[in-house]
Design a protein around this motif. Structure first.
Motif, PDB file in Angstrom:
ATOM      1  N   CYS A  23       0.890  -1.241   0.079  1.00  0.00           N
ATOM      2  CA  CYS A  23       0.052   0.194  -0.161  1.00  0.00           C
ATOM      3  C   CYS A  23       0.708   1.215   0.088  1.00  0.00           C
ATOM      4  O   CYS A  23       1.890   1.518   0.720  1.00  0.00           O
TER       5      CYS A  23
ATOM      6  N   CYS B 249       0.162   4.482   5.309  1.00  0.00           N
ATOM      7  CA  CYS B 249       1.203   3.093   5.094  1.00  0.00           C
ATOM      8  C   CYS B 249       2.578   3.658   4.731  1.00  0.00           C
ATOM      9  O   CYS B 249       3.577   3.127   5.165  1.00  0.00           O
TER      10      CYS B 249
ATOM     11  N   CYS C  28      -0.634   4.256   0.394  1.00  0.00           N
ATOM     12  CA  CYS C  28      -1.170   5.415   0.928  1.00  0.00           C
ATOM     13  C   CYS C  28      -0.350   6.223   1.726  1.00  0.00           C
ATOM     14  O   CYS C  28       0.791   5.695   2.245  1.00  0.00           O
TER      15      CYS C  28
HETATM   16 ZN   LIG Z   1      -2.315   1.895   3.355  1.00  0.00          ZN
END
Ligand SMILES: [Zn+2]
Ligand SMILES: [Zn+2]
Length: 149
Positions: free
Chosen positions: A30, A35, A32
């Motif tokens: 991930c 993360c 994002c």
């Molecule tokens: Zn994430």
């Protein structure tokens, strides 16, 4: 696909020991914002059912958003798990692949927030699904508050 174990893992210093009765054979990564910061660049996870999972040692937990929490070894700082806690306890934790030798024999199959990755690196892999923020959040509406900076 879930495989039967037990699978044994540990953190960098060995103070945290993980035993998973079952472990997926797929890794997701991930990109994002949460993360990326927490994982030191990217965060990867392997799903394991909470049922049959034991995590022993000095684990600290950080509630990283309304939806989820992240656990790490309080001695060496190794990332241990991610899991949803509120209105979506899935019964699964995402364990860090690096806890296990050879990443538990799992392989990278999915990169989410793929369009949010830093420009300077790219995860290689055959048959890796790369899912952008917009379509990922459309499929997982609970996430939009999780990742909006
Ligand atoms: Zn994430
Ligand atoms: Zn440790």
């Amino acid at each position: 696909m879930m495989r039967d174990g037990p699978f044994h893992g540990r953190c960098l210093c060995g103070a945290v020991r993980v035993t998973a009765a079952r472990l997926d054979d797929e890794i997701s990564a991930c990109h994002c914002d949460l993360c990326t910061r927490w994982g030191g660049g990217v965060q990867m996870g392997i799903e394991a059912p909470a049922d049959g999972l034991s995590i022993d040692g000095p684990v600290k937990v950080h509630r990283s958003s309304r939806l989820a929490e992240r656990g790490w070894c309080d001695t060496c700082g190794s990332a241990v798990f991610f899991r949803y806690v509120e209105d979506r306890d899935t019964g699964y934790l995402e364990l860090s692949p690096g806890l296990f030798d050879n990443a538990g024999g799992a392989r990278l199959t999915r990169v989410v927030y793929a369009d949010r990755r830093p420009h300077g690196y790219w995860l290689e892999g055959e048959d890796v699904a790369r899912i952008g923020r917009k379509s990922y959040e459309a499929d997982n509406p609970h996430l939009s508050q999780e990742t909006t900076p």
